[in-house]
Design a protein around this motif. Structure first.
Motif, PDB file in Angstrom:
ATOM      1  N   ASP A  59       0.812  -1.488   0.125  1.00 39.40           N
ATOM      2  CA  ASP A  59      -0.023  -0.229   0.219  1.00 39.40           C
ATOM      3  C   ASP A  59       0.439   1.368   0.033  1.00 39.40           C
ATOM      4  O   ASP A  59       0.614   2.508  -0.711  1.00 39.40           O
ATOM      5  CB  ASP A  59      -1.005   0.030   0.896  1.00 39.40           C
ATOM      6  CG  ASP A  59      -2.212  -1.303   0.643  1.00 39.40           C
ATOM      7  OD1 ASP A  59      -2.330  -1.409   0.331  1.00 39.40           O
ATOM      8  OD2 ASP A  59      -2.754  -1.329   2.088  1.00 39.40           O
ATOM      9  N   VAL A  60       1.881   0.862   1.180  1.00 37.24           N
ATOM     10  CA  VAL A  60       2.683   2.094   0.822  1.00 37.24           C
ATOM     11  C   VAL A  60       2.899   2.508  -0.765  1.00 37.24           C
ATOM     12  O   VAL A  60       3.412   3.898  -0.687  1.00 37.24           O
ATOM     13  CB  VAL A  60       4.132   1.687   2.218  1.00 37.24           C
ATOM     14  CG1 VAL A  60       5.174   3.234   1.745  1.00 37.24           C
ATOM     15  CG2 VAL A  60       3.418   2.805   3.272  1.00 37.24           C
ATOM     16  N   LYS A  61       3.936   2.139  -1.395  1.00 38.91           N
ATOM     17  CA  LYS A  61       4.191   1.786  -2.322  1.00 38.91           C
ATOM     18  C   LYS A  61       3.132   2.923  -3.351  1.00 38.91           C
ATOM     19  O   LYS A  61       3.971   3.285  -4.503  1.00 38.91           O
ATOM     20  CB  LYS A  61       5.154   0.177  -3.345  1.00 38.91           C
ATOM     21  CG  LYS A  61       6.306  -0.405  -2.533  1.00 38.91           C
ATOM     22  CD  LYS A  61       6.781  -1.438  -3.145  1.00 38.91           C
ATOM     23  CE  LYS A  61       6.965  -2.485  -2.286  1.00 38.91           C
ATOM     24  NZ  LYS A  61       7.592  -3.864  -2.679  1.00 38.91           N
ATOM     25  N   ASN A  62       1.983   1.861  -3.404  1.00 36.11           N
ATOM     26  CA  ASN A  62       1.223   2.700  -4.321  1.00 36.11           C
ATOM     27  C   ASN A  62       0.534   4.126  -3.521  1.00 36.11           C
ATOM     28  O   ASN A  62      -1.052   4.681  -3.904  1.00 36.11           O
ATOM     29  CB  ASN A  62      -0.344   1.404  -4.363  1.00 36.11           C
ATOM     30  CG  ASN A  62       0.897   0.087  -4.699  1.00 36.11           C
ATOM     31  OD1 ASN A  62       1.569   1.165  -6.447  1.00 36.11           O
ATOM     32  ND2 ASN A  62       1.009  -0.650  -5.000  1.00 36.11           N
ATOM     33  N   GLN A 107      -2.284   5.416   9.035  1.00 31.44           N
ATOM     34  CA  GLN A 107      -2.218   7.031   8.835  1.00 31.44           C
ATOM     35  C   GLN A 107      -1.574   7.550   7.665  1.00 31.44           C
ATOM     36  O   GLN A 107      -2.593   8.459   6.703  1.00 31.44           O
ATOM     37  CB  GLN A 107      -0.788   7.520  10.044  1.00 31.44           C
ATOM     38  CG  GLN A 107      -1.014   6.962  11.240  1.00 31.44           C
ATOM     39  CD  GLN A 107      -0.067   7.606  12.161  1.00 31.44           C
ATOM     40  OE1 GLN A 107       0.875   8.342  11.816  1.00 31.44           O
ATOM     41  NE2 GLN A 107      -0.177   8.005  13.044  1.00 31.44           N
ATOM     42  N   LEU A 108      -0.854   7.340   6.842  1.00 25.14           N
ATOM     43  CA  LEU A 108      -0.186   7.918   5.400  1.00 25.14           C
ATOM     44  C   LEU A 108      -1.500   7.353   3.908  1.00 25.14           C
ATOM     45  O   LEU A 108      -1.750   8.253   4.082  1.00 25.14           O
ATOM     46  CB  LEU A 108       1.180   7.509   5.295  1.00 25.14           C
ATOM     47  CG  LEU A 108       2.562   7.852   5.984  1.00 25.14           C
ATOM     48  CD1 LEU A 108       3.691   6.812   5.416  1.00 25.14           C
ATOM     49  CD2 LEU A 108       2.637   8.872   5.869  1.00 25.14           C
ATOM     50  N   LYS A 109      -2.204   6.719   4.251  1.00 28.89           N
ATOM     51  CA  LYS A 109      -2.851   6.472   3.818  1.00 28.89           C
ATOM     52  C   LYS A 109      -4.482   7.216   3.860  1.00 28.89           C
ATOM     53  O   LYS A 109      -5.126   7.707   2.570  1.00 28.89           O
ATOM     54  CB  LYS A 109      -3.836   4.506   3.673  1.00 28.89           C
ATOM     55  CG  LYS A 109      -2.539   3.620   3.042  1.00 28.89           C
ATOM     56  CD  LYS A 109      -3.184   1.988   3.379  1.00 28.89           C
ATOM     57  CE  LYS A 109      -4.454   1.776   3.188  1.00 28.89           C
ATOM     58  NZ  LYS A 109      -5.077   0.796   3.906  1.00 28.89           N
ATOM     59  N   ALA A 110      -4.562   7.338   5.091  1.00 27.24           N
ATOM     60  CA  ALA A 110      -5.823   8.201   5.333  1.00 27.24           C
ATOM     61  C   ALA A 110      -5.653   9.889   5.526  1.00 27.24           C
ATOM     62  O   ALA A 110      -6.775  10.330   4.894  1.00 27.24           O
ATOM     63  CB  ALA A 110      -6.016   7.988   6.791  1.00 27.24           C
ATOM     64  N   LYS A 111      -4.479   9.882   4.797  1.00 20.05           N
ATOM     65  CA  LYS A 111      -4.338  11.461   4.567  1.00 20.05           C
ATOM     66  C   LYS A 111      -3.758  11.705   2.984  1.00 20.05           C
ATOM     67  O   LYS A 111      -3.971  12.712   2.335  1.00 20.05           O
ATOM     68  CB  LYS A 111      -2.031  12.141   5.331  1.00 20.05           C
ATOM     69  CG  LYS A 111      -1.778  12.373   6.467  1.00 20.05           C
ATOM     70  CD  LYS A 111      -1.081  11.844   7.020  1.00 20.05           C
ATOM     71  CE  LYS A 111       0.005  13.093   5.819  1.00 20.05           C
ATOM     72  NZ  LYS A 111       1.461  12.944   6.582  1.00 20.05           N
ATOM     73  N   LEU A 115       9.214   4.934   8.269  1.00 21.49           N
ATOM     74  CA  LEU A 115       9.058   3.744   6.734  1.00 21.49           C
ATOM     75  C   LEU A 115      10.126   2.451   6.717  1.00 21.49           C
ATOM     76  O   LEU A 115       9.578   1.449   7.295  1.00 21.49           O
ATOM     77  CB  LEU A 115       8.151   4.284   5.826  1.00 21.49           C
ATOM     78  CG  LEU A 115       6.649   4.491   6.466  1.00 21.49           C
ATOM     79  CD1 LEU A 115       6.606   5.149   4.772  1.00 21.49           C
ATOM     80  CD2 LEU A 115       6.010   3.497   6.762  1.00 21.49           C
ATOM     81  N   TYR A 116      10.858   3.511   6.693  1.00 18.34           N
ATOM     82  CA  TYR A 116      12.292   2.063   6.457  1.00 18.34           C
ATOM     83  C   TYR A 116      12.324   1.854   7.250  1.00 18.34           C
ATOM     84  O   TYR A 116      13.341   0.645   7.667  1.00 18.34           O
ATOM     85  CB  TYR A 116      13.377   3.314   5.896  1.00 18.34           C
ATOM     86  CG  TYR A 116      14.994   2.558   5.175  1.00 18.34           C
ATOM     87  CD1 TYR A 116      14.758   1.644   4.181  1.00 18.34           C
ATOM     88  CD2 TYR A 116      15.813   2.759   6.077  1.00 18.34           C
ATOM     89  CE1 TYR A 116      15.900   1.466   3.568  1.00 18.34           C
ATOM     90  CE2 TYR A 116      17.089   2.473   5.693  1.00 18.34           C
ATOM     91  CZ  TYR A 116      16.656   1.107   4.956  1.00 18.34           C
ATOM     92  OH  TYR A 116      18.518   0.578   4.195  1.00 18.34           O
ATOM     93  N   GLY A 117      13.377   2.874   8.404  1.00 20.71           N
ATOM     94  CA  GLY A 117      13.622   1.891   9.693  1.00 20.71           C
ATOM     95  C   GLY A 117      12.838   0.797   9.949  1.00 20.71           C
ATOM     96  O   GLY A 117      13.658  -0.332  10.888  1.00 20.71           O
ATOM     97  N   LEU A 118      12.058   0.895  10.125  1.00 25.90           N
ATOM     98  CA  LEU A 118      10.839   0.181  10.560  1.00 25.90           C
ATOM     99  C   LEU A 118      10.732  -1.078  10.122  1.00 25.90           C
ATOM    100  O   LEU A 118      11.140  -2.313  10.331  1.00 25.90           O
ATOM    101  CB  LEU A 118       9.202   1.225  10.803  1.00 25.90           C
ATOM    102  CG  LEU A 118       8.874   1.611  11.725  1.00 25.90           C
ATOM    103  CD1 LEU A 118       7.762   2.234  11.924  1.00 25.90           C
ATOM    104  CD2 LEU A 118       9.089   0.978  13.653  1.00 25.90           C
ATOM    105  N   PHE A 119      10.944  -0.925   8.310  1.00 24.77           N
ATOM    106  CA  PHE A 119      10.746  -1.678   7.308  1.00 24.77           C
ATOM    107  C   PHE A 119      12.263  -2.588   7.607  1.00 24.77           C
ATOM    108  O   PHE A 119      11.814  -4.272   7.546  1.00 24.77           O
ATOM    109  CB  PHE A 119      10.234  -1.991   6.231  1.00 24.77           C
ATOM    110  CG  PHE A 119      10.692  -2.653   4.864  1.00 24.77           C
ATOM    111  CD1 PHE A 119       9.734  -2.761   5.243  1.00 24.77           C
ATOM    112  CD2 PHE A 119      11.291  -2.915   4.556  1.00 24.77           C
ATOM    113  CE1 PHE A 119       9.436  -3.999   3.542  1.00 24.77           C
ATOM    114  CE2 PHE A 119      12.082  -4.167   3.696  1.00 24.77           C
ATOM    115  CZ  PHE A 119      10.425  -4.440   3.271  1.00 24.77           C
ATOM    116  N   LYS A 120      13.225  -2.471   7.650  1.00 22.05           N
ATOM    117  CA  LYS A 120      13.877  -2.925   8.276  1.00 22.05           C
ATOM    118  C   LYS A 120      14.300  -3.930   9.595  1.00 22.05           C
ATOM    119  O   LYS A 120      15.034  -5.128   9.389  1.00 22.05           O
ATOM    120  CB  LYS A 120      15.861  -2.199   7.910  1.00 22.05           C
ATOM    121  CG  LYS A 120      15.854  -1.431   6.647  1.00 22.05           C
ATOM    122  CD  LYS A 120      16.161  -2.447   5.545  1.00 22.05           C
ATOM    123  CE  LYS A 120      17.373  -2.731   5.686  1.00 22.05           C
ATOM    124  NZ  LYS A 120      18.082  -3.666   4.585  1.00 22.05           N
TER     125      LYS A 120
END
Length: 85
Positions: A12-15, A80-84, A28-33
């Motif tokens: 979803d973040v990619k899109n 949160q990012l999707k809601a924005k 996002l990067y830090g949490l993903f890693k």
């Protein structure tokens, strides 16, 4: 939170139609890693590799956090990012 939910949030973040801020992207990067690899045990990039240094710092900021907690926080931030949008 399941791996499938995490994978969907990552997709979803990619899109996202609106690009997240640099700070949001680093978080996002830090949490993903952290969610995928655990604590950062790589060498810190040199001072001339600014992008690498910021990414390293973002991952290292999550040191000690469990993979499950990192997945949960990543999914929450993605929502949160999707809601924005």
């Amino acid at each position: 939170m399941s791996q499938a939910e995490f994978d969907k949030a990552a997709e979803d973040v990619k899109n996202l139609s609106k690009k997240p801020t640099d700070d949001e992207l680093l978080k996002l990067y830090g949490l993903f890693k952290q969610a995928n690899f655990g604590d950062n045990n790589t060498d810190k990039p040199g001072m001339f590799d600014l992008k690498g240094k910021y990414k390293w710092d973002a991952w290292d900021a999550n040191k000690g956090k469990s993979k499950e907690t990192a997945r949960q926080e990543y999914i929450a931030l993605a929502e949160q990012l999707k809601a924005k949008q």
